[in-house]
Motif scaffolding. Structure first.
Motif, PDB file in Angstrom:
ATOM      1  N   GLY A 138       0.809  -1.211   0.000  1.00  0.00           N
ATOM      2  CA  GLY A 138       0.000   0.000   0.000  1.00  0.00           C
ATOM      3  C   GLY A 138       0.841   1.258   0.000  1.00  0.00           C
ATOM      4  O   GLY A 138       0.603   2.182  -0.779  1.00  0.00           O
ATOM      5  N   ILE A 139       1.864   1.276   0.878  1.00  0.00           N
ATOM      6  CA  ILE A 139       2.722   2.460   0.968  1.00  0.00           C
ATOM      7  C   ILE A 139       3.552   2.647  -0.305  1.00  0.00           C
ATOM      8  O   ILE A 139       3.582   3.739  -0.887  1.00  0.00           O
ATOM      9  N   LEU A 140       4.217   1.560  -0.741  1.00  0.00           N
ATOM     10  CA  LEU A 140       5.032   1.661  -1.958  1.00  0.00           C
ATOM     11  C   LEU A 140       4.163   1.968  -3.174  1.00  0.00           C
ATOM     12  O   LEU A 140       4.535   2.761  -4.044  1.00  0.00           O
ATOM     13  N   GLY A 141       3.006   1.331  -3.237  1.00  0.00           N
ATOM     14  CA  GLY A 141       2.103   1.564  -4.359  1.00  0.00           C
ATOM     15  C   GLY A 141       1.627   2.998  -4.415  1.00  0.00           C
ATOM     16  O   GLY A 141       1.552   3.596  -5.495  1.00  0.00           O
ATOM     17  N   LEU A 142       1.323   3.570  -3.251  1.00  0.00           N
ATOM     18  CA  LEU A 142       0.871   4.963  -3.205  1.00  0.00           C
ATOM     19  C   LEU A 142       1.962   5.909  -3.682  1.00  0.00           C
ATOM     20  O   LEU A 142       1.702   6.842  -4.445  1.00  0.00           O
ATOM     21  N   VAL A 143       3.198   5.657  -3.237  1.00  0.00           N
ATOM     22  CA  VAL A 143       4.328   6.518  -3.630  1.00  0.00           C
ATOM     23  C   VAL A 143       4.580   6.440  -5.128  1.00  0.00           C
ATOM     24  O   VAL A 143       4.645   7.461  -5.821  1.00  0.00           O
ATOM     25  N   PHE A 144       4.698   5.201  -5.652  1.00  0.00           N
ATOM     26  CA  PHE A 144       5.049   5.044  -7.063  1.00  0.00           C
ATOM     27  C   PHE A 144       3.890   5.346  -8.002  1.00  0.00           C
ATOM     28  O   PHE A 144       4.102   5.855  -9.110  1.00  0.00           O
ATOM     29  N   SER A 145       2.666   5.059  -7.587  1.00  0.00           N
ATOM     30  CA  SER A 145       1.529   5.405  -8.445  1.00  0.00           C
ATOM     31  C   SER A 145       1.400   6.924  -8.542  1.00  0.00           C
ATOM     32  O   SER A 145       1.091   7.455  -9.621  1.00  0.00           O
ATOM     33  N   SER A 146       1.633   7.629  -7.430  1.00  0.00           N
ATOM     34  CA  SER A 146       1.586   9.100  -7.453  1.00  0.00           C
ATOM     35  C   SER A 146       2.642   9.642  -8.406  1.00  0.00           C
ATOM     36  O   SER A 146       2.392  10.592  -9.159  1.00  0.00           O
TER      37      SER A 146
END
Length: 239
Positions: A138-146
């Motif tokens: 969730g955290i990594l996905g939020l950072v990289f998707s942003s």
């Protein structure tokens, strides 16, 4: 291409501002920037955004040519003046279009992240999945998707097209692939794939919590391969 002399440009703005009995704050308020920004222009430390050139010329009552050259009443060629105005207007339109695209991407990303968040809630609330199973994704996905959706530029600098460069470095993002040369033919489709892949990573990774032992490791390895192999294929296809 001739560059604007920052010091000359800044001194000219300061001169014309003072002639009109305006403070830096007065000028800043008229073009909707900070007084610090105006101070930097006048000290030759930076230049205004191109969208501010026409408003500045109008406020200081000088031609665009004079403003850009930083000289009092440079010989005015109507064709040159008209061309400069068109260039400024085109860049303003590009900025507006880019802003609209960003808002569209932001809306799309918000919807997708809401769906993923709903998935996480269901897995936690109704299937008893430990929160640690999707906290990292969730955290990594939020950072990289942003980054991929909102911050990454669809175009690479022009020197990528003229040289064989196998890495991309921008902010938090680093990519280095041996045997692949990035350019403006393959970067856009690569970026599109990365946007899809990072969302899939967020959605699929927590489900691996239901797979035990060696099967989970194999599944994760396959998932990572699916992240990089298609990028290599896309890059070579459009290289």
């Amino acid at each position: 291409m001739k560059q604007i002399d920052k010091e000359k440009f800044g001194a000219f703005i300061a001169q014309k501002r003072k002639e009109k009995n305006m403070t830096q704050k007065d000028l800043a308020e008229k073009v909707y920037v900070s007084a610090q920004a105006v101070s930097k222009w006048e000290r030759g430390q930076s230049l205004p955004d191109i969208s501010l050139f026409m408003p500045l010329a109008e406020i200081l009552q000088v031609s665009l040519v004079s403003l850009i050259e930083g000289e009092e009443e440079v010989m005015k060629d109507p064709k040159t003046e008209g061309l400069l105005q068109k260039i400024v207007e085109i860049n303003e339109e590009k900025e507006l279009k880019r802003a609209k695209i960003s808002m569209k991407k932001l809306g799309t990303l918000a919807i997708i992240l809401s769906l993923v968040g709903g998935e996480y809630f269901i897995l936690y609330k109704y299937f008893g999945l430990n929160i640690n199973n999707f906290l990292t994704s969730g955290i990594l996905g939020l950072v990289f998707s942003s980054y991929f959706w909102l911050l990454a530029d669809d175009r690479l600098p022009s020197y990528y097209d003229a040289n064989k460069i196998s890495f991309v470095s921008d902010g938090i993002f680093r990519m280095n692939m041996v045997g692949v040369y990035f350019n403006n033919k393959n970067w856009k489709p690569i970026l599109k794939y990365l946007r899809v892949w990072v969302i899939l990573m967020m959605a699929v990774y927590p489900l691996l919590g239901f797979i035990q032992g060696i099967k989970a490791v194999i599944a994760m390895a396959i998932f990572l391969v699916l992240g990089f192999l298609p990028i290599y294929i896309i890059a070579k296809k459009y290289e």
